[in-house]
Design a protein around this motif. Structure first.
Motif, PDB file in Angstrom:
ATOM      1  N   PRO A  36       0.809  -1.238   0.000  1.00 45.59           N
ATOM      2  CA  PRO A  36       0.000   0.000   0.000  1.00 45.59           C
ATOM      3  C   PRO A  36       0.830   1.271   0.000  1.00 45.59           C
ATOM      4  O   PRO A  36       0.286   2.371  -0.012  1.00 45.59           O
ATOM      5  CB  PRO A  36      -0.788  -0.124   1.302  1.00 45.59           C
ATOM      6  N   TRP A  37       2.177   1.130   0.041  1.00 45.28           N
ATOM      7  CA  TRP A  37       3.033   2.313   0.166  1.00 45.28           C
ATOM      8  C   TRP A  37       2.872   3.251  -1.018  1.00 45.28           C
ATOM      9  O   TRP A  37       2.863   4.493  -0.859  1.00 45.28           O
ATOM     10  CB  TRP A  37       4.494   1.900   0.303  1.00 45.28           C
ATOM     11  N   LEU A  38       2.746   2.710  -2.227  1.00 44.93           N
ATOM     12  CA  LEU A  38       2.595   3.561  -3.405  1.00 44.93           C
ATOM     13  C   LEU A  38       1.294   4.350  -3.343  1.00 44.93           C
ATOM     14  O   LEU A  38       1.262   5.544  -3.652  1.00 44.93           O
ATOM     15  CB  LEU A  38       2.645   2.712  -4.680  1.00 44.93           C
ATOM     16  N   ASP A  39       0.216   3.691  -2.925  1.00 51.69           N
ATOM     17  CA  ASP A  39      -1.068   4.388  -2.801  1.00 51.69           C
ATOM     18  C   ASP A  39      -0.993   5.488  -1.739  1.00 51.69           C
ATOM     19  O   ASP A  39      -1.557   6.573  -1.913  1.00 51.69           O
ATOM     20  CB  ASP A  39      -2.175   3.405  -2.447  1.00 51.69           C
ATOM     21  N   TRP A  40      -0.330   5.214  -0.645  1.00 47.13           N
ATOM     22  CA  TRP A  40      -0.179   6.227   0.404  1.00 47.13           C
ATOM     23  C   TRP A  40       0.651   7.407  -0.082  1.00 47.13           C
ATOM     24  O   TRP A  40       0.357   8.560   0.229  1.00 47.13           O
ATOM     25  CB  TRP A  40       0.468   5.605   1.649  1.00 47.13           C
ATOM     26  N   PHE A  41       1.686   7.098  -0.854  1.00 45.16           N
ATOM     27  CA  PHE A  41       2.522   8.174  -1.412  1.00 45.16           C
ATOM     28  C   PHE A  41       1.690   9.044  -2.357  1.00 45.16           C
ATOM     29  O   PHE A  41       1.744  10.286  -2.294  1.00 45.16           O
ATOM     30  CB  PHE A  41       3.714   7.571  -2.157  1.00 45.16           C
ATOM     31  N   ILE A  42       0.914   8.403  -3.234  1.00 43.31           N
ATOM     32  CA  ILE A  42       0.056   9.155  -4.156  1.00 43.31           C
ATOM     33  C   ILE A  42      -0.954   9.988  -3.377  1.00 43.31           C
ATOM     34  O   ILE A  42      -1.195  11.162  -3.692  1.00 43.31           O
ATOM     35  CB  ILE A  42      -0.662   8.204  -5.127  1.00 43.31           C
ATOM     36  N   ALA A  43      -1.540   9.399  -2.326  1.00 47.51           N
ATOM     37  CA  ALA A  43      -2.517  10.129  -1.509  1.00 47.51           C
ATOM     38  C   ALA A  43      -1.884  11.344  -0.843  1.00 47.51           C
ATOM     39  O   ALA A  43      -2.501  12.415  -0.779  1.00 47.51           O
ATOM     40  CB  ALA A  43      -3.110   9.202  -0.452  1.00 47.51           C
ATOM     41  N   ALA A  44      -0.647  11.201  -0.363  1.00 43.76           N
ATOM     42  CA  ALA A  44       0.039  12.329   0.278  1.00 43.76           C
ATOM     43  C   ALA A  44       0.299  13.445  -0.725  1.00 43.76           C
ATOM     44  O   ALA A  44       0.127  14.636  -0.412  1.00 43.76           O
ATOM     45  CB  ALA A  44       1.354  11.845   0.900  1.00 43.76           C
ATOM     46  N   VAL A  45       0.708  13.075  -1.936  1.00 44.99           N
ATOM     47  CA  VAL A  45       0.965  14.081  -2.977  1.00 44.99           C
ATOM     48  C   VAL A  45      -0.331  14.776  -3.366  1.00 44.99           C
ATOM     49  O   VAL A  45      -0.363  16.009  -3.532  1.00 44.99           O
ATOM     50  CB  VAL A  45       1.624  13.420  -4.208  1.00 44.99           C
ATOM     51  N   VAL A  46      -1.402  14.001  -3.516  1.00 45.23           N
ATOM     52  CA  VAL A  46      -2.710  14.579  -3.855  1.00 45.23           C
ATOM     53  C   VAL A  46      -3.165  15.548  -2.766  1.00 45.23           C
ATOM     54  O   VAL A  46      -3.638  16.657  -3.059  1.00 45.23           O
ATOM     55  CB  VAL A  46      -3.754  13.464  -4.053  1.00 45.23           C
ATOM     56  N   ALA A  81      -7.572  12.653 -10.628  1.00 48.50           N
ATOM     57  CA  ALA A  81      -6.250  12.265 -11.138  1.00 48.50           C
ATOM     58  C   ALA A  81      -5.557  11.320 -10.158  1.00 48.50           C
ATOM     59  O   ALA A  81      -4.940  10.322 -10.564  1.00 48.50           O
ATOM     60  CB  ALA A  81      -5.395  13.502 -11.385  1.00 48.50           C
ATOM     61  N   GLY A  82      -5.644  11.625  -8.861  1.00 45.85           N
ATOM     62  CA  GLY A  82      -5.046  10.752  -7.863  1.00 45.85           C
ATOM     63  C   GLY A  82      -5.677   9.372  -7.869  1.00 45.85           C
ATOM     64  O   GLY A  82      -4.979   8.349  -7.787  1.00 45.85           O
ATOM     65  N   PHE A  83      -7.003   9.328  -7.984  1.00 45.36           N
ATOM     66  CA  PHE A  83      -7.705   8.041  -8.011  1.00 45.36           C
ATOM     67  C   PHE A  83      -7.279   7.227  -9.226  1.00 45.36           C
ATOM     68  O   PHE A  83      -7.035   6.018  -9.122  1.00 45.36           O
ATOM     69  CB  PHE A  83      -9.218   8.268  -8.029  1.00 45.36           C
ATOM     70  N   VAL A  84      -7.190   7.884 -10.385  1.00 46.40           N
ATOM     71  CA  VAL A  84      -6.785   7.189 -11.605  1.00 46.40           C
ATOM     72  C   VAL A  84      -5.386   6.593 -11.433  1.00 46.40           C
ATOM     73  O   VAL A  84      -5.122   5.449 -11.824  1.00 46.40           O
ATOM     74  CB  VAL A  84      -6.822   8.150 -12.811  1.00 46.40           C
ATOM     75  N   LEU A  85      -4.476   7.354 -10.832  1.00 47.36           N
ATOM     76  CA  LEU A  85      -3.110   6.858 -10.624  1.00 47.36           C
ATOM     77  C   LEU A  85      -3.090   5.615  -9.744  1.00 47.36           C
ATOM     78  O   LEU A  85      -2.322   4.679  -9.983  1.00 47.36           O
ATOM     79  CB  LEU A  85      -2.237   7.942 -10.002  1.00 47.36           C
ATOM     80  N   THR A  86      -3.911   5.613  -8.703  1.00 44.78           N
ATOM     81  CA  THR A  86      -3.920   4.453  -7.795  1.00 44.78           C
ATOM     82  C   THR A  86      -4.459   3.197  -8.461  1.00 44.78           C
ATOM     83  O   THR A  86      -4.211   2.090  -7.983  1.00 44.78           O
ATOM     84  CB  THR A  86      -4.746   4.730  -6.516  1.00 44.78           C
ATOM     85  N   ARG A  87      -5.199   3.354  -9.554  1.00 45.57           N
ATOM     86  CA  ARG A  87      -5.753   2.190 -10.265  1.00 45.57           C
ATOM     87  C   ARG A  87      -4.800   1.672 -11.330  1.00 45.57           C
ATOM     88  O   ARG A  87      -5.079   0.646 -11.961  1.00 45.57           O
ATOM     89  CB  ARG A  87      -7.089   2.555 -10.936  1.00 45.57           C
ATOM     90  N   MET A  88      -3.685   2.360 -11.545  1.00 43.63           N
ATOM     91  CA  MET A  88      -2.735   1.967 -12.583  1.00 43.63           C
ATOM     92  C   MET A  88      -1.612   1.114 -12.012  1.00 43.63           C
ATOM     93  O   MET A  88      -1.196   1.314 -10.871  1.00 43.63           O
ATOM     94  CB  MET A  88      -2.126   3.210 -13.251  1.00 43.63           C
ATOM     95  N   PRO A  89      -1.085   0.167 -12.795  1.00 41.75           N
ATOM     96  CA  PRO A  89       0.080  -0.602 -12.344  1.00 41.75           C
ATOM     97  C   PRO A  89       1.304   0.310 -12.249  1.00 41.75           C
ATOM     98  O   PRO A  89       1.385   1.328 -12.958  1.00 41.75           O
ATOM     99  CB  PRO A  89       0.250  -1.664 -13.433  1.00 41.75           C
ATOM    100  N   PRO A  90       2.270  -0.031 -11.387  1.00 46.59           N
ATOM    101  CA  PRO A  90       3.456   0.825 -11.209  1.00 46.59           C
ATOM    102  C   PRO A  90       4.177   1.155 -12.505  1.00 46.59           C
ATOM    103  O   PRO A  90       4.650   2.279 -12.686  1.00 46.59           O
ATOM    104  CB  PRO A  90       4.336  -0.012 -10.270  1.00 46.59           C
ATOM    105  N   GLY A  91       4.257   0.175 -13.428  1.00 46.17           N
ATOM    106  CA  GLY A  91       4.947   0.438 -14.693  1.00 46.17           C
ATOM    107  C   GLY A  91       4.307   1.563 -15.483  1.00 46.17           C
ATOM    108  O   GLY A  91       4.998   2.392 -16.083  1.00 46.17           O
ATOM    109  N   LEU A  92       2.983   1.604 -15.478  1.00 49.92           N
ATOM    110  CA  LEU A  92       2.272   2.658 -16.203  1.00 49.92           C
ATOM    111  C   LEU A  92       2.435   4.008 -15.505  1.00 49.92           C
ATOM    112  O   LEU A  92       2.509   5.057 -16.166  1.00 49.92           O
ATOM    113  CB  LEU A  92       0.802   2.299 -16.333  1.00 49.92           C
ATOM    114  N   VAL A  93       2.496   3.993 -14.179  1.00 47.69           N
ATOM    115  CA  VAL A  93       2.757   5.232 -13.434  1.00 47.69           C
ATOM    116  C   VAL A  93       4.110   5.808 -13.844  1.00 47.69           C
ATOM    117  O   VAL A  93       4.250   7.015 -14.075  1.00 47.69           O
ATOM    118  CB  VAL A  93       2.730   4.978 -11.907  1.00 47.69           C
ATOM    119  N   VAL A  94       5.111   4.934 -13.961  1.00 46.80           N
ATOM    120  CA  VAL A  94       6.437   5.369 -14.415  1.00 46.80           C
ATOM    121  C   VAL A  94       6.345   5.967 -15.811  1.00 46.80           C
ATOM    122  O   VAL A  94       6.945   7.009 -16.107  1.00 46.80           O
ATOM    123  CB  VAL A  94       7.427   4.191 -14.404  1.00 46.80           C
ATOM    124  N   GLY A  95       5.574   5.323 -16.687  1.00 43.49           N
ATOM    125  CA  GLY A  95       5.433   5.825 -18.046  1.00 43.49           C
ATOM    126  C   GLY A  95       4.822   7.202 -18.099  1.00 43.49           C
ATOM    127  O   GLY A  95       5.286   8.076 -18.844  1.00 43.49           O
TER     128      GLY A  95
END
Length: 232
Positions: A36-46, A81-95
């Protein structure tokens, strides 16, 4: 003496580089750790982006209905935008994030090297048409590399190239995403001008605020989410 010495150009470069290294390290750590760390990071940025957005809106207008409408729109814009990011795989987030970094980097160097007419000097005096062209080039190159190496992950080593139709499609994608990222940047620049501030905050030394770093990512994420959702 004739007065105080002028500050040296790029005097804050070491501070900017250190801050950038720290931001990249935190983002990479979140990506590697995964949920869940990636989702928490995205939530903090949002959350940080939205708080800075609210502060800008409050400074930009004293009209309460305008403030409330802007804050509601910002909640939908940033939150989606934050919600969409959390639904994406890490590779796509990097892209996606890599695309915006490529746009910003190439736009900066094209704008500095070529110069030329400004796009909207009353909103953002530093943005030029040459910079936008650089953004398109950067986005297209990054997308081509990302697609190529993603294909290698799926099918293994390959000599895959791109035919002319694929090159054209990638270039159009680069154009659309570069324009979207620039539009997000202009939106924040307009809001900062209304608020009478240079940066969205002073949270990141040498870089301003979190919103200053995410303004171009938000519309690109929304477009990617819409396209991928339509294709699903």
């Amino acid at each position: 003496m004739d007065g105080d010495p002028k500050p040296k150009k790029n005097a804050d470069l070491p501070k900017r580089l250190i801050s950038a290294a720290v931001m990249v390290a935190i983002a990479v750590a979140a990506l590697v750790a995964g949920d869940p760390w990636l989702d928490w990071f995205i939530a903090a940025v949002v959350l940080a982006t939205f708080v800075e957005f609210i502060l800008l809106v409050v400074k930009a207008t004293t009209n309460v209905p305008y403030r409330l409408a802007a804050i509601l729109a910002g909640a939908l814009y940033i939150g989606l935008a934050g919600f969409v990011l959390t639904r994406m795989p890490p590779g796509l987030v990097v892209g996606i994030v890599g695309t915006v970094i490529a746009i910003d980097t190439f736009a900066f160097f094209f704008g500095r090297t070529i110069g030329g007419p400004k796009i909207a000097p009353s909103i953002s005096p530093s943005k030029t048409w040459a910079g936008l062209l650089g953004g398109v080039v950067g986005a297209s190159l990054w997308l081509a590399l990302f697609i190529y190496f993603s294909a290698r992950q799926v099918s293994g080593p390959t000599t895959m190239g791109f035919d002319m139709n694929e090159v054209g499609t990638i270039a159009l994608m680069g154009l659309a995403l570069a324009v979207a990222a620039q539009a997000g940047d202009f939106l924040e620049s307009w809001l900062k001008r209304k608020a009478g501030v240079k940066d969205s905050s002073h949270l990141i030394p040498g870089h301003g605020g979190v919103f200053d770093r995410t303004d171009g990512i938000i519309p690109v994420v929304l477009i990617a989410g819409f396209v991928l959702g339509s294709a699903a």
